[in-house]
Motif scaffolding. Structure first.
Motif, PDB file in Angstrom:
ATOM      1  N   HIS A  81      43.106  39.023  41.529  1.00  0.00           N
ATOM      2  CA  HIS A  81      44.339  38.666  42.232  1.00  0.00           C
ATOM      3  C   HIS A  81      44.246  37.212  42.699  1.00  0.00           C
ATOM      4  O   HIS A  81      43.438  36.865  43.563  1.00  0.00           O
ATOM      5  N   VAL A  82      45.088  36.349  42.119  1.00  0.00           N
ATOM      6  CA  VAL A  82      44.965  34.900  42.323  1.00  0.00           C
ATOM      7  C   VAL A  82      45.023  34.500  43.796  1.00  0.00           C
ATOM      8  O   VAL A  82      44.100  33.836  44.294  1.00  0.00           O
ATOM      9  N   PRO A  83      46.054  34.855  44.570  1.00  0.00           N
ATOM     10  CA  PRO A  83      46.097  34.410  45.968  1.00  0.00           C
ATOM     11  C   PRO A  83      44.940  34.943  46.813  1.00  0.00           C
ATOM     12  O   PRO A  83      44.430  34.231  47.683  1.00  0.00           O
ATOM     13  N   ASN A 133      25.381  45.120  22.522  1.00  0.00           N
ATOM     14  CA  ASN A 133      26.671  44.417  22.616  1.00  0.00           C
ATOM     15  C   ASN A 133      27.128  44.333  24.058  1.00  0.00           C
ATOM     16  O   ASN A 133      27.054  45.313  24.807  1.00  0.00           O
ATOM     17  N   PHE A 134      27.627  43.159  24.417  1.00  0.00           N
ATOM     18  CA  PHE A 134      28.159  42.937  25.768  1.00  0.00           C
ATOM     19  C   PHE A 134      29.497  42.225  25.607  1.00  0.00           C
ATOM     20  O   PHE A 134      29.569  41.122  25.040  1.00  0.00           O
ATOM     21  N   VAL A 135      30.577  42.867  26.098  1.00  0.00           N
ATOM     22  CA  VAL A 135      31.931  42.325  25.930  1.00  0.00           C
ATOM     23  C   VAL A 135      32.503  42.006  27.308  1.00  0.00           C
ATOM     24  O   VAL A 135      32.612  42.891  28.168  1.00  0.00           O
ATOM     25  N   LEU A 136      32.896  40.750  27.509  1.00  0.00           N
ATOM     26  CA  LEU A 136      33.516  40.322  28.767  1.00  0.00           C
ATOM     27  C   LEU A 136      35.030  40.351  28.631  1.00  0.00           C
ATOM     28  O   LEU A 136      35.588  39.796  27.683  1.00  0.00           O
ATOM     29  N   ILE A 137      35.703  40.979  29.574  1.00  0.00           N
ATOM     30  CA  ILE A 137      37.164  40.950  29.621  1.00  0.00           C
ATOM     31  C   ILE A 137      37.552  39.729  30.450  1.00  0.00           C
ATOM     32  O   ILE A 137      37.338  39.684  31.657  1.00  0.00           O
ATOM     33  N   SER A 138      38.122  38.731  29.774  1.00  0.00           N
ATOM     34  CA  SER A 138      38.519  37.493  30.439  1.00  0.00           C
ATOM     35  C   SER A 138      40.033  37.454  30.592  1.00  0.00           C
ATOM     36  O   SER A 138      40.713  38.474  30.449  1.00  0.00           O
ATOM     37  N   THR A 139      40.579  36.265  30.856  1.00  0.00           N
ATOM     38  CA  THR A 139      42.003  36.143  31.182  1.00  0.00           C
ATOM     39  C   THR A 139      42.565  34.812  30.707  1.00  0.00           C
ATOM     40  O   THR A 139      41.810  33.830  30.557  1.00  0.00           O
ATOM     41  N   ASP A 140      43.875  34.771  30.477  1.00  0.00           N
ATOM     42  CA  ASP A 140      44.506  33.505  30.108  1.00  0.00           C
ATOM     43  C   ASP A 140      44.457  32.502  31.256  1.00  0.00           C
ATOM     44  O   ASP A 140      44.591  31.295  31.046  1.00  0.00           O
ATOM     45  N   LYS A 141      44.242  32.977  32.477  1.00  0.00           N
ATOM     46  CA  LYS A 141      44.166  32.077  33.628  1.00  0.00           C
ATOM     47  C   LYS A 141      42.880  31.256  33.622  1.00  0.00           C
ATOM     48  O   LYS A 141      42.719  30.345  34.445  1.00  0.00           O
ATOM     49  N   ASN A 175      43.635  27.589  39.725  1.00  0.00           N
ATOM     50  CA  ASN A 175      43.196  28.479  40.801  1.00  0.00           C
ATOM     51  C   ASN A 175      41.738  28.853  40.615  1.00  0.00           C
ATOM     52  O   ASN A 175      41.183  28.780  39.509  1.00  0.00           O
ATOM     53  N   VAL A 176      41.103  29.272  41.709  1.00  0.00           N
ATOM     54  CA  VAL A 176      39.685  29.597  41.699  1.00  0.00           C
ATOM     55  C   VAL A 176      39.413  30.829  40.835  1.00  0.00           C
ATOM     56  O   VAL A 176      38.396  30.898  40.133  1.00  0.00           O
ATOM     57  N   MET A 177      40.317  31.807  40.868  1.00  0.00           N
ATOM     58  CA  MET A 177      40.100  33.011  40.058  1.00  0.00           C
ATOM     59  C   MET A 177      39.964  32.645  38.589  1.00  0.00           C
ATOM     60  O   MET A 177      39.024  33.062  37.906  1.00  0.00           O
ATOM     61  N   GLY A 178      40.897  31.861  38.065  1.00  0.00           N
ATOM     62  CA  GLY A 178      40.831  31.464  36.666  1.00  0.00           C
ATOM     63  C   GLY A 178      39.603  30.640  36.362  1.00  0.00           C
ATOM     64  O   GLY A 178      38.948  30.823  35.322  1.00  0.00           O
ATOM     65  N   ALA A 179      39.263  29.718  37.281  1.00  0.00           N
ATOM     66  CA  ALA A 179      38.074  28.882  37.079  1.00  0.00           C
ATOM     67  C   ALA A 179      36.807  29.727  37.068  1.00  0.00           C
ATOM     68  O   ALA A 179      35.875  29.472  36.283  1.00  0.00           O
ATOM     69  N   SER A 180      36.757  30.745  37.930  1.00  0.00           N
ATOM     70  CA  SER A 180      35.573  31.610  37.975  1.00  0.00           C
ATOM     71  C   SER A 180      35.435  32.416  36.679  1.00  0.00           C
ATOM     72  O   SER A 180      34.323  32.652  36.196  1.00  0.00           O
ATOM     73  N   THR A 187      35.157  23.622  32.957  1.00  0.00           N
ATOM     74  CA  THR A 187      36.023  24.803  33.103  1.00  0.00           C
ATOM     75  C   THR A 187      37.495  24.450  32.913  1.00  0.00           C
ATOM     76  O   THR A 187      38.329  25.349  32.750  1.00  0.00           O
ATOM     77  N   GLY A 188      37.816  23.143  32.970  1.00  0.00           N
ATOM     78  CA  GLY A 188      39.213  22.731  32.905  1.00  0.00           C
ATOM     79  C   GLY A 188      39.946  22.954  34.212  1.00  0.00           C
ATOM     80  O   GLY A 188      41.178  22.876  34.267  1.00  0.00           O
ATOM     81  N   TYR A 189      39.184  23.216  35.297  1.00  0.00           N
ATOM     82  CA  TYR A 189      39.781  23.525  36.596  1.00  0.00           C
ATOM     83  C   TYR A 189      40.426  22.276  37.191  1.00  0.00           C
ATOM     84  O   TYR A 189      39.786  21.226  37.306  1.00  0.00           O
ATOM     85  N   SER A 190      41.681  22.372  37.565  1.00  0.00           N
ATOM     86  CA  SER A 190      42.425  21.269  38.158  1.00  0.00           C
ATOM     87  C   SER A 190      43.244  21.801  39.320  1.00  0.00           C
ATOM     88  O   SER A 190      44.418  22.159  39.171  1.00  0.00           O
ATOM     89  N   PRO A 191      42.621  21.884  40.516  1.00  0.00           N
ATOM     90  CA  PRO A 191      43.300  22.510  41.663  1.00  0.00           C
ATOM     91  C   PRO A 191      44.502  21.703  42.135  1.00  0.00           C
ATOM     92  O   PRO A 191      44.531  20.482  42.023  1.00  0.00           O
ATOM     93  N   LYS A 192      45.493  22.418  42.631  1.00  0.00           N
ATOM     94  CA  LYS A 192      46.685  21.802  43.190  1.00  0.00           C
ATOM     95  C   LYS A 192      46.709  22.053  44.701  1.00  0.00           C
ATOM     96  O   LYS A 192      46.698  23.197  45.145  1.00  0.00           O
ATOM     97  N   GLY A 193      46.725  21.013  45.484  1.00  0.00           N
ATOM     98  CA  GLY A 193      46.823  21.180  46.928  1.00  0.00           C
ATOM     99  C   GLY A 193      45.475  21.353  47.593  1.00  0.00           C
ATOM    100  O   GLY A 193      44.403  21.234  46.981  1.00  0.00           O
ATOM    101  N   ASP A 194      45.517  21.657  48.878  1.00  0.00           N
ATOM    102  CA  ASP A 194      44.314  21.781  49.692  1.00  0.00           C
ATOM    103  C   ASP A 194      43.640  23.127  49.478  1.00  0.00           C
ATOM    104  O   ASP A 194      44.207  24.062  48.914  1.00  0.00           O
TER     105      ASP A 194
END
Length: 641
Positions: free
Chosen positions: A372-374, A405-413, A419-424, A614-621
């Motif tokens: 959950h992003v927020p 075999n090890f499969v990670l479920i990732s996300t388009d985020k 956001n930190v969730m996507g970056a993590s 990671t391509g992380y580019s935070p917006k705001g504080d």
């Protein structure tokens, strides 16, 4: 006057059957008396023991035939006209019994009397049953809201019959586009063309339209639902034939339209060889087994006959729920699969290692994550601990336990995240890519996809609740779009991607075209029988309210970081070649990140995420609660020094 009769229907079943049999005995006797009287032309009829013998034989035979045909098992108020056929059949047998008994007993009953008797008996025995049925039909119909049924096929006919017997809805008409069915009468309901909807809507004022079509293609169903969304009526559907046949649902369980109908997306059937490759007769572990994706993975896995499935979950109730569901499936299909419900956190490496070794796990599906992003934006340290370190510990335990075999479920985020969730999640991908380059014993693959409809965080349940409550429907921004996929389809594609993956590969699922959230909200409002609010407030419509983007949220999501994408043997699965770190570089980053988390140094965590590819580019504080609490920051800094 009717009160004593009506009170009889609340009596015990044996009492009602006794009364019914007594009535039938009296009716048969009166019918025979009337038949003889009509034949001889007078009311005074000479009766001897011979005639009484014929009467007894006739009564006994008639009652036995009625019982054999089930007329004493049927509830009178639910009888329909076809049941009269059984009454006619029983009366014919009764008349034959009368004719044969009078012949052998040498009674003075004329040969034409059985025929006259048969006609009178049908009226005497059938009329009360039909009248009771008609009375209750009208009595119950008064309190039932009118509904229309769309579909005059087998499902529509069965639904019409079931609703007429039930107490919830009163079907008034059936709509169908098949011209050969127009004008037919089905259980007293006329079949109309869809062009006549406006007339039917004005005439009957139905509260909803029930979609009873399950034998058409998904493309045809999507076109139909799209057309129905313009009709000013709530649209619901009956369960699929598969759900009814498997016992998962009853025909009369009226539901909101499936999320697939709202999504407007055609799915591809899974390739069974790929579905079974890493599962059949193997030991499987699913982390986050009680979540939206994890639980669906478990449902798909159990269908492919694994030897063992270990359900690893932090939430006790979610673990209990999925364990109970899978146990029912195993018992129903008489399977030999062992189900292990294991409580625990992916941040506890030893717990994971012991489970993987004890049950000799072959494949791990790592779905445990905070998504959950927020919430992650406000709880950064826990998000990093769970999503990055949890993935690291699970992967290291898999290597030590010699998991194949090890499969990670990732996300388009994870792609160019704000956001930190996507970056993590992107950092978790980098961790696995580094481990894949560092060793070859465990095959690490990552599967990246967008939102899943119907999950705990999906907008669909939220929009439904808001529309039921009369609005407003909250949309963050008029231009916001998202990729969407159904949970079962996503789980199937994850399993298939894991089967074709080579060590370190990142897979991207074909999510189709992105969907505008505003369009989805409008579609749901129309299909639930409401309308959007116009220019004037309080006009009875549902207001759509724009609330603004939440912390870390983007208008558009992406699936790829670069352009290096190629297809695979599956049409819905692609593979991407993206930047990665060596294990030595990643080990250094992990050590720094661990120290920053330990010190609750949120600014340091952000800097590391930005510096890593990671391509992380935070917006705001920074929005973390503890970081914004200045008193805590001062205390934390004092403890460090």
């Amino acid at each position: 006057m009717l009160q004593p009769i009506l009170s009889l229907f609340s009596a015990k079943r044996t009492t009602k059957r006794t009364v019914t049999v007594l009535y039938d005995v009296i009716a048969i006797t009166l019918s025979l008396y009337a038949a003889i009287g009509l034949r001889i032309g007078k009311l005074e009829i000479p009766i001897s023991s011979v005639e009484i013998g014929s009467l007894i034989v006739t009564v006994v035979v008639t009652i036995l035939v009625f019982a054999k045909l089930g007329l004493y098992r049927a509830v009178l108020r639910y009888m329909i006209v076809p049941a009269l056929g059984h009454i006619v059949l029983a009366v014919v047998a009764s008349a034959l019994a009368l004719a044969i008994s009078s012949f052998y007993l040498h009674s003075y009953i004329h040969r034409s009397v059985p025929a006259i008797y048969a006609g009178i008996a049908v009226l005497m025995l059938g009329t009360p049953r039909v009248m009771i049925r008609m009375y209750f039909d009208r009595y119950y119909r008064r309190g039932k809201p009118n509904v229309l049924i769309y579909g005059a096929g087998a499902t529509g006919r069965e639904l019409a019959y079931a609703l007429r017997q039930g107490s919830e809805y009163h079907p008034v008409a059936i709509i169908d586009d098949d011209l050969s069915k127009i004008g037919n009468i089905i259980y007293g309901l006329r079949v109309y063309n869809s062009n006549e909807f406006a007339k039917l809507n004005d005439l009957y004022q139905p509260v909803k339209l029930l979609l009873a079509i399950n034998n058409i293609s998904k493309a045809e169903r999507l076109r139909l639902v799209d057309r129905l969304s313009d009709w000013p009526i709530a649209v619901q559907s009956v369960p699929s034939v598969e759900d009814i046949a498997s016992g998962k649902a009853q025909l009369t369980e009226i539901r909101d339209l499936d999320v697939a109908d709202l999504l407007g997306r055609n799915t591809v059937e899974p390739q069974e060889p790929l579905m079974k490759a890493c599962i059949e007769a193997k030991a499987i572990m699913v982390t986050g087994a009680g979540g939206s994706i994890g639980s669906e993975l478990c449902r798909q896995i159990i269908q492919r006959n694994p030897k063992t499935i270990v359900l690893f979950e932090l939430n006790e109730y979610n673990l209990y729920s999925i364990e109970r569901e899978l146990i029912k499936t195993v018992r129903y299909k008489n399977m030999q699969t062992t189900i292990i419900a294991a409580l625990g956190s992916v941040q506890h490496r030893n717990r994971l290692l012991n489970l993987m070794r004890s049950y000799q796990i072959d494949t791990v599906y790592h779905a445990a994550a905070y998504k959950h992003v927020p919430i992650v934006e406000h709880n950064i340290v826990e998000g990093i601990r769970n999503n990055i370190f949890g993935t690291l510990f699970a992967a290291q335990a898999a290597i030590d336990a010699e998991v194949k075999n090890f499969v990670l479920i990732s996300t388009d985020k994870a792609v160019r995240s704000t956001n930190v969730m996507g970056a993590s999640k992107r950092m978790a991908e980098l961790v696995l890519q580094s481990l894949a380059d560092h060793q070859s014993g465990t095959n690490f693959t990552m599967v990246r996809f967008g939102n899943v409809l119907g999950s705990s965080g999906s907008v669909v349940p939220l929009f439904r609740e808001q529309i039921h409550n009369g609005g407003p429907v909250t949309v963050t921004h008029p231009d916001i779009t998202r990729y969407f996929m159904l949970i079962p389809e996503a789980a199937q594609l994850v399993i298939q991607a894991g089967a074709i993956g080579h060590n370190g590969q990142v897979f991207v699922l074909d999510m189709g075209e992105p969907i505008k959230i505003l369009d989805l909200a409008k579609r749901m409002i129309h299909l639930m029988g409401a309308r959007e609010q116009g220019n004037e407030e309080n006009d009875g419509g549902i207001e759509i309210k724009f609330t603004g983007l939440r912390p870390g949220e983007k208008l558009y999501e992406e699936l790829l970081i670069g352009e290096n994408v190629t297809g695979t043997e599956h049409p819905k699965i692609m593979t991407a070649i993206e930047d990665m770190l060596s294990w030595d570089e990643m080990e250094y980053v992990i050590k720094q990140l661990d120290e920053c988390c330990h010190n609750f140094d949120i600014k340091c965590i952000r800097e590391i995420l930005i510096a890593t590819p990671t391509g992380y580019s935070p917006k705001g504080d920074i929005k973390d609660f503890l970081y914004t609490d200045q008193s805590f920051q001062k205390q934390a800094i004092g403890n460090i020094h």
